[in-house]
Each structure stands twice: as structure tokens, then as C-alpha cells.
Scaffold this motif. Structure first.
Motif, mmCIF file in Angstrom:
data_model
loop_
_atom_site.group_PDB
_atom_site.id
_atom_site.type_symbol
_atom_site.label_atom_id
_atom_site.label_comp_id
_atom_site.label_asym_id
_atom_site.label_seq_id
_atom_site.Cartn_x
_atom_site.Cartn_y
_atom_site.Cartn_z
ATOM 1 N N LEU A 3 43.411 37.987 45.106
ATOM 2 C CA LEU A 3 44.330 37.011 44.230
ATOM 3 C C LEU A 3 44.358 37.655 42.947
ATOM 4 O O LEU A 3 43.486 38.233 42.337
ATOM 5 N N THR A 4 45.466 37.372 42.222
ATOM 6 C CA THR A 4 45.543 38.022 40.930
ATOM 7 C C THR A 4 45.509 36.638 39.858
ATOM 8 O O THR A 4 46.347 35.771 40.230
ATOM 9 N N ILE A 5 44.984 36.265 38.836
ATOM 10 C CA ILE A 5 44.931 35.377 37.936
ATOM 11 C C ILE A 5 45.480 36.240 36.727
ATOM 12 O O ILE A 5 44.994 36.936 36.216
ATOM 13 N N THR A 6 46.474 35.447 36.061
ATOM 14 C CA THR A 6 46.903 36.159 34.562
ATOM 15 C C THR A 6 46.952 34.707 33.663
ATOM 16 O O THR A 6 47.553 33.753 34.139
ATOM 17 N N VAL A 7 46.166 34.911 32.608
ATOM 18 C CA VAL A 7 46.275 33.901 31.612
ATOM 19 C C VAL A 7 46.887 34.292 30.660
ATOM 20 O O VAL A 7 46.443 35.473 29.957
ATOM 21 N N LYS A 21 44.099 39.435 32.675
ATOM 22 C CA LYS A 21 44.544 39.606 34.012
ATOM 23 C C LYS A 21 43.021 39.678 34.771
ATOM 24 O O LYS A 21 42.262 40.602 34.592
ATOM 25 N N ALA A 22 42.847 39.003 35.794
ATOM 26 C CA ALA A 22 41.662 39.299 36.698
ATOM 27 C C ALA A 22 42.002 39.186 38.290
ATOM 28 O O ALA A 22 42.802 38.442 38.640
ATOM 29 N N ASP A 23 41.686 40.158 39.071
ATOM 30 C CA ASP A 23 41.969 40.152 40.666
ATOM 31 C C ASP A 23 40.578 39.908 41.079
ATOM 32 O O ASP A 23 39.548 40.404 40.703
ATOM 33 N N ILE A 24 40.726 39.146 41.873
ATOM 34 C CA ILE A 24 39.416 38.590 42.698
ATOM 35 C C ILE A 24 39.697 38.723 44.377
ATOM 36 O O ILE A 24 40.897 38.595 44.781
ATOM 37 N N GLU A 25 38.645 39.118 44.921
ATOM 38 C CA GLU A 25 38.806 39.169 46.391
ATOM 39 C C GLU A 25 37.993 38.041 47.200
ATOM 40 O O GLU A 25 36.838 37.707 46.949
ATOM 41 N N ILE A 26 38.643 37.528 48.202
ATOM 42 C CA ILE A 26 38.052 36.507 48.967
ATOM 43 C C ILE A 26 38.299 36.615 50.134
ATOM 44 O O ILE A 26 39.162 37.487 50.861
ATOM 45 N N GLU A 27 37.321 36.371 50.943
ATOM 46 C CA GLU A 27 37.375 36.132 52.550
ATOM 47 C C GLU A 27 38.225 35.132 53.318
ATOM 48 O O GLU A 27 38.918 35.422 54.245
ATOM 49 N N SER A 28 38.092 33.954 52.769
ATOM 50 C CA SER A 28 38.742 32.960 53.237
ATOM 51 C C SER A 28 38.915 31.817 52.082
ATOM 52 O O SER A 28 38.156 31.852 51.135
ATOM 53 N N CYS A 44 38.818 33.776 32.081
ATOM 54 C CA CYS A 44 39.985 34.410 31.450
ATOM 55 C C CYS A 44 40.431 33.676 30.265
ATOM 56 O O CYS A 44 41.095 34.001 29.113
ATOM 57 N N ASP A 45 40.782 32.121 30.665
ATOM 58 C CA ASP A 45 40.918 31.181 29.411
ATOM 59 C C ASP A 45 40.162 31.412 28.189
ATOM 60 O O ASP A 45 40.643 31.352 27.181
ATOM 61 N N SER A 46 38.768 31.610 28.540
ATOM 62 C CA SER A 46 37.849 31.565 27.278
ATOM 63 C C SER A 46 38.217 33.056 26.292
ATOM 64 O O SER A 46 38.165 32.911 25.195
ATOM 65 N N VAL A 47 38.546 34.149 27.345
ATOM 66 C CA VAL A 47 38.689 35.285 26.486
ATOM 67 C C VAL A 47 40.112 35.109 25.848
ATOM 68 O O VAL A 47 40.015 35.677 24.661
ATOM 69 N N VAL A 48 40.974 34.559 26.416
ATOM 70 C CA VAL A 48 42.426 34.574 25.493
ATOM 71 C C VAL A 48 42.306 33.649 24.438
ATOM 72 O O VAL A 48 42.809 33.839 23.472
#
Length: 134
Positions: A3-7, A21-28, A44-48
Motif C-alpha cells: 500500500l502506498t500512502i501519500t500526504v 510518500k510511504a509504502d507499507i507491506e501488509i499480509e492481510s 507522514c502527516d507529522s513530517v509534512v
């Protein structure tokens, strides 16, 4: 699954906008994945927000790759790397160790992805030395 999160922050006088931008891996899609997703989005929100409040001078784009933030602005310790998380999972599996109680009781996190780099390093050392019991 990845999953990619972009703030994206508000434009500043010195910059069009600050982006994380952060990419995370999840199994389910379970509670652990939801916690990881929320934690990453909050970082990400804090960084931005921090980069935006400084006028965008030092960090116009914060891209953590998979974990941790590569910007000059951070909201806490960098998260464990993909390699660290994989190593922890593989060693625990080989040793028949359930990581859930260890993560909860000793590190106050719900997943290996939520560990800091130093916490992950400590856990890897303990697993290498067979200091955790199954």
C-alpha cells in the motif's frame, strides 16, 4: 500486498507543497494492518506539517521508501527497515516463536513494522542468540 500512502501539505511561499510518500507491506487487512496504516499515515502527516511550518526550506519532499523518513524532519525514531522486519519474521518462524506477546509486552507495538530501527536491531540480536523462548 503493498500500500502506498501519500500526504501532500499546503503550498508555502518557498515551495509548491511538501509531500511525504510511504509504502507499507501488509499480509492481510486485519487490526494489525490497520494499526500499521494509521501509524504510517500519522508519521507522514507529522513530517509534512513540520516541514511546512519551517517554510519548506529544508525538506520539500519526504520519501521514506518503505519505512523511516528520509527528510530532515522526523516525528520520532525511524521505523525498522524492510530487511529488519523480514529477518525478524524469518528467524521467529524458524525458531517457532510467536512474536505477538514479545512485541506487545516488551516494545508496546502490534507489529514488527511498528518497531524502531534500534528496537528491531535489539530483537534481531536476541533472536540470533536464541534469547527468546517459543
Amino acid at each position: 500486498m503493498k500500500l502506498t500512502i501519500t500526504v501532500v501539505g499546503q503550498p508555502t511561499p518557498q515551495s509548491n507543497s511538501v509531500t511525504c510518500k510511504a509504502d507499507i507491506e501488509i499480509e492481510s487487512f486485519d487490526q494489525q494492518a490497520l494499526s500499521q496504516l494509521v501509524h504510517t499515515a500519522q508519521q507522514c502527516d507529522s513530517v509534512v506539517r513540520l516541514a511546512g511550518s519551517s517554510g519548506g526550506d529544508s525538506a520539500r519532499s519526504a520519501s521514506p521508501g518503505r519505512r523511516g523518513f528520509a527528510a530532515n524532519h522526523r516525528s520520532g525514531p525511524r521505523l525498522a527497515t524492510e530487511k529488519q522486519v523480514g529477518a525478524i519474521k524469518n528467524m521467529a518462524k524458524r525458531q517457532g516463536i510467536d512474536l505477538s506477546p514479545v512485541l506487545h509486552d516488551e516494545f508496546a507495538v502490534s507489529s514488527t513494522a511498528a518497531l524502531s530501527i534500534s528496537q528491531a536491531s535489539d530483537l534481531i540480536d536476541r533472536l540470533k542468540n536464541n534469547l527468546l523462548s517459543a
